[in-house]
Design an enzyme around this catalytic site. Structure first.
Site, PDB file in Angstrom:
ATOM      1  N   LYS A   1      -2.726   6.719   1.216  1.00 17.73           N
ATOM      2  CA  LYS A   1      -2.521   7.126   2.616  1.00 17.73           C
ATOM      3  C   LYS A   1      -1.518   8.277   2.604  1.00 17.73           C
ATOM      4  O   LYS A   1      -0.317   8.091   2.819  1.00 17.73           O
ATOM      5  CB  LYS A   1      -2.030   5.929   3.446  1.00 17.73           C
ATOM      6  CG  LYS A   1      -2.328   6.055   4.924  1.00 17.73           C
ATOM      7  CD  LYS A   1      -2.225   4.716   5.633  1.00 17.73           C
ATOM      8  CE  LYS A   1      -2.217   4.842   7.138  1.00 17.73           C
ATOM      9  NZ  LYS A   1      -3.425   5.445   7.719  1.00 17.73           N
TER      10      LYS A   1
ATOM     11  N   GLU B   1     -16.278   6.770   4.894  1.00 18.20           N
ATOM     12  CA  GLU B   1     -15.255   6.509   5.911  1.00 18.20           C
ATOM     13  C   GLU B   1     -15.774   6.938   7.283  1.00 18.20           C
ATOM     14  O   GLU B   1     -16.633   7.809   7.392  1.00 18.20           O
ATOM     15  CB  GLU B   1     -13.998   7.356   5.637  1.00 18.20           C
ATOM     16  CG  GLU B   1     -13.187   6.935   4.445  1.00 18.20           C
ATOM     17  CD  GLU B   1     -12.117   5.914   4.757  1.00 18.20           C
ATOM     18  OE1 GLU B   1     -12.314   5.084   5.660  1.00 18.20           O
ATOM     19  OE2 GLU B   1     -11.083   5.937   4.085  1.00 18.20           O
TER      20      GLU B   1
ATOM     21  N   ARG C   1       0.817  -1.225   0.000  1.00 21.53           N
ATOM     22  CA  ARG C   1       0.000   0.000   0.000  1.00 21.53           C
ATOM     23  C   ARG C   1       0.843   1.264   0.000  1.00 21.53           C
ATOM     24  O   ARG C   1       0.484   2.260  -0.627  1.00 21.53           O
ATOM     25  CB  ARG C   1      -0.974  -0.015   1.181  1.00 21.53           C
ATOM     26  CG  ARG C   1      -2.022   1.093   1.095  1.00 21.53           C
ATOM     27  CD  ARG C   1      -3.127   0.937   2.110  1.00 21.53           C
ATOM     28  NE  ARG C   1      -2.630   1.078   3.461  1.00 21.53           N
ATOM     29  CZ  ARG C   1      -3.362   0.843   4.557  1.00 21.53           C
ATOM     30  NH1 ARG C   1      -4.616   0.440   4.451  1.00 21.53           N
ATOM     31  NH2 ARG C   1      -2.850   0.996   5.744  1.00 21.53           N
TER      32      ARG C   1
HETATM   33  N1  PLP Z   1      -9.312   4.723   6.613  1.00 24.26           N
HETATM   34  C1  PLP Z   1      -8.421   5.683   6.945  1.00 24.26           C
HETATM   35  C2  PLP Z   1      -8.665   7.071   6.454  1.00 24.26           C
HETATM   36  C3  PLP Z   1      -7.304   5.357   7.727  1.00 24.26           C
HETATM   37  O1  PLP Z   1      -6.422   6.300   8.087  1.00 24.26           O
HETATM   38  C4  PLP Z   1      -7.119   4.036   8.156  1.00 24.26           C
HETATM   39  C5  PLP Z   1      -5.939   3.671   8.949  1.00 24.26           C
HETATM   40  O2  PLP Z   1      -4.972   3.209   8.445  1.00 24.26           O
HETATM   41  C6  PLP Z   1      -8.055   3.077   7.790  1.00 24.26           C
HETATM   42  C7  PLP Z   1      -9.149   3.443   7.020  1.00 24.26           C
HETATM   43  C8  PLP Z   1      -7.887   1.642   8.192  1.00 24.26           C
HETATM   44  O3  PLP Z   1      -6.906   1.010   7.417  1.00 24.26           O
HETATM   45  P1  PLP Z   1      -6.086  -0.199   7.986  1.00 24.26           P
HETATM   46  O4  PLP Z   1      -7.078  -1.244   8.370  1.00 24.26           O
HETATM   47  O5  PLP Z   1      -5.246  -0.652   6.849  1.00 24.26           O
HETATM   48  O6  PLP Z   1      -5.309   0.302   9.136  1.00 24.26           O
HETATM   49  C1  COI Z   2      -4.153   3.579  11.462  1.00 22.23           C
HETATM   50  O1  COI Z   2      -5.167   2.956  11.821  1.00 22.23           O
HETATM   51  O2  COI Z   2      -3.035   3.049  11.344  1.00 22.23           O
HETATM   52  C2  COI Z   2      -4.207   4.971  11.140  1.00 22.23           C
HETATM   53  O3  COI Z   2      -3.465   5.393  10.319  1.00 22.23           O
HETATM   54  C3  COI Z   2      -5.055   5.849  11.910  1.00 22.23           C
HETATM   55  C4  COI Z   2      -4.239   7.039  12.322  1.00 22.23           C
HETATM   56  C5  COI Z   2      -4.273   8.080  11.252  1.00 22.23           C
HETATM   57  C6  COI Z   2      -4.623   7.525  13.666  1.00 22.23           C
END
Ligand code: PLP
Ligand code: COI
Length: 339
Positions: free
Chosen positions: A182, A218, A80
């Protein structure tokens, strides 16, 4: 032994002893070093600080009952960060380099991985930033990749208590913008809506699809999921949300372990009655049950404002059990860190 009250940890910066740092220049990454210095020394012209040319990741290391340390689906974070980087024309970071850096940082700070049973984890924050002397709106000619870590507490203190969210009038990303990457800009855009939601005592805000404002996208920095009254797991599909690794893991677990139909689909605001339970999922959020959502003047309640729903609880137990090594993991989901 480090002097930390593991039970009291929240989600705040704690300086740990060592971090990984590597530079990209003239078309190649250097070998990288481990350093005690937590300050980055960068040019005032760095595109990261003017134009937001930066991307990052977030993942955790988990202490198991036998003292060993697990990483959860680290290859997915490695992939990612490159997808995010490509969107901002940043150089490819070899996946092995990402994984090695993460392992090195965990191993070098292993006594900061909270003990099993405290609910704490070691949060890792890999970032790539565009640096170097520059000023035009153009990709940087030098980059820094760094990974640092800190112990963090469980998201839920004293159990999984549902919290409430409010639908935002703002967007965090545009329909064909950077929402799926991200990158810092999305989070900068979320500061005002998130602050306004918290000022009104909500946990965070819910973003709708930026094109029509009719569907849930989201939940703050987490993805949304709902459990329908006929026991299906549904999570939004959209090019402007972050493809959450936790979300894809839950889609798999709901189907393969709980025998549910699990799909990515539209979650229309005017069809929320189909859901008996709802939650937010992500690395930091883990699984956070949603009690209810404020939509304009109306408040839509899900399962309960006090108690987690049964399906959300089963998903949580399965996911967290896998992460801490108590439940058998699907092949390839866990990487052990030698230390
Ligand atoms: N959506 C956003 C905007 C996020 O910052 C995150 C955190 O990483 C997620 C979703 C969840 O993603 P993940 O499950 O890969 O941590
Ligand atoms: C995560 O879940 O890893 C995120 O990036 C959330 C964070 C921006 C607080």
């Amino acid at each position: 032994m480090v002097d930390i009250n593991w039970e009291e940890l929240g989600f705040s910066y704690i300086k740990t002893p060592l971090r990984y740092l590597s530079y990209w220049k003239d078309g190649a990454w250097d070998e990288g070093v481990m350093t005690e210095d937590n300050q980055l020394h960068i040019s005032e012209g760095s595109p990261a600080i003017h134009y937001g040319q930066q991307c990052f990741e977030g993942l955790k290391a988990y202490r198991c009952k036998d003292g060993s340390i697990n990483l959860f689906r680290v290859e997915e974070n490695a992939k990612r960060i490159n997808r995010s980087g490509r969107r901002l024309i940043m150089p490819e970071l070899p996946e092995e380099k990402f994984i090695e850096a993460v392992k090195k940082v965990v191993a070098a700070n292993y006594d900061y991985v909270p003990p099993y049973g405290t609910g704490g984890t070691l949060y890792l924050r890999p970032i790539i930033i565009g640096v170097g002397d520059s000023i035009g709106v153009a990709p940087a000619n030098e980059y820094i990749f760094t990974v640092f870590c800190m112990p963090v507490g469980p998201y839920f203190k004293g159990g999984m208590k549902p919290t409430n969210f409010i639908v935002s009038d703002y967007d965090r990303a545009a329909p064909a913008g950077t929402g799926a990457a991200k990158v810092g800009g999305n989070y900068a855009a979320s500061l005002l809506p998130g602050t306004e939601a918290k000022e009104r005592s909500f946990s965070d805000c819910i973003y709708l699809d930026p094109a029509t404002h009719t569907k849930i996208e989201e939940v703050g920095a987490a993805n949304f999921f709902g459990i329908t009254k006929d026991n299906r797991f549904i999570t939004p599909t959209s090019p402007s949300i972050l493809p959450s690794i936790t979300k894809y893991s839950l889609l798999y677990l709901a189907k393969e372990r709980l025998g549910m139909e699990a799909i990515e689909g539209d979650c229309y605001l005017n069809e929320l009655d189909q859901f008996s339970e709802a939650g937010a999922c992500g690395t930091v959020a883990v699984i956070s049950p949603i009690g209810g959502i404020q939509i304009g003047e109306e408040f839509h309640k899900f399962y309960s404002e006090d108690e987690v729903g049964p399906v959300t609880k089963r998903l949580y137990d399965e996911l967290v059990g896998i992460q801490f090594g108590d439940v058998e993991a699907p092949e390839g989901w866990i990487t052990k860190v030698e230390y």
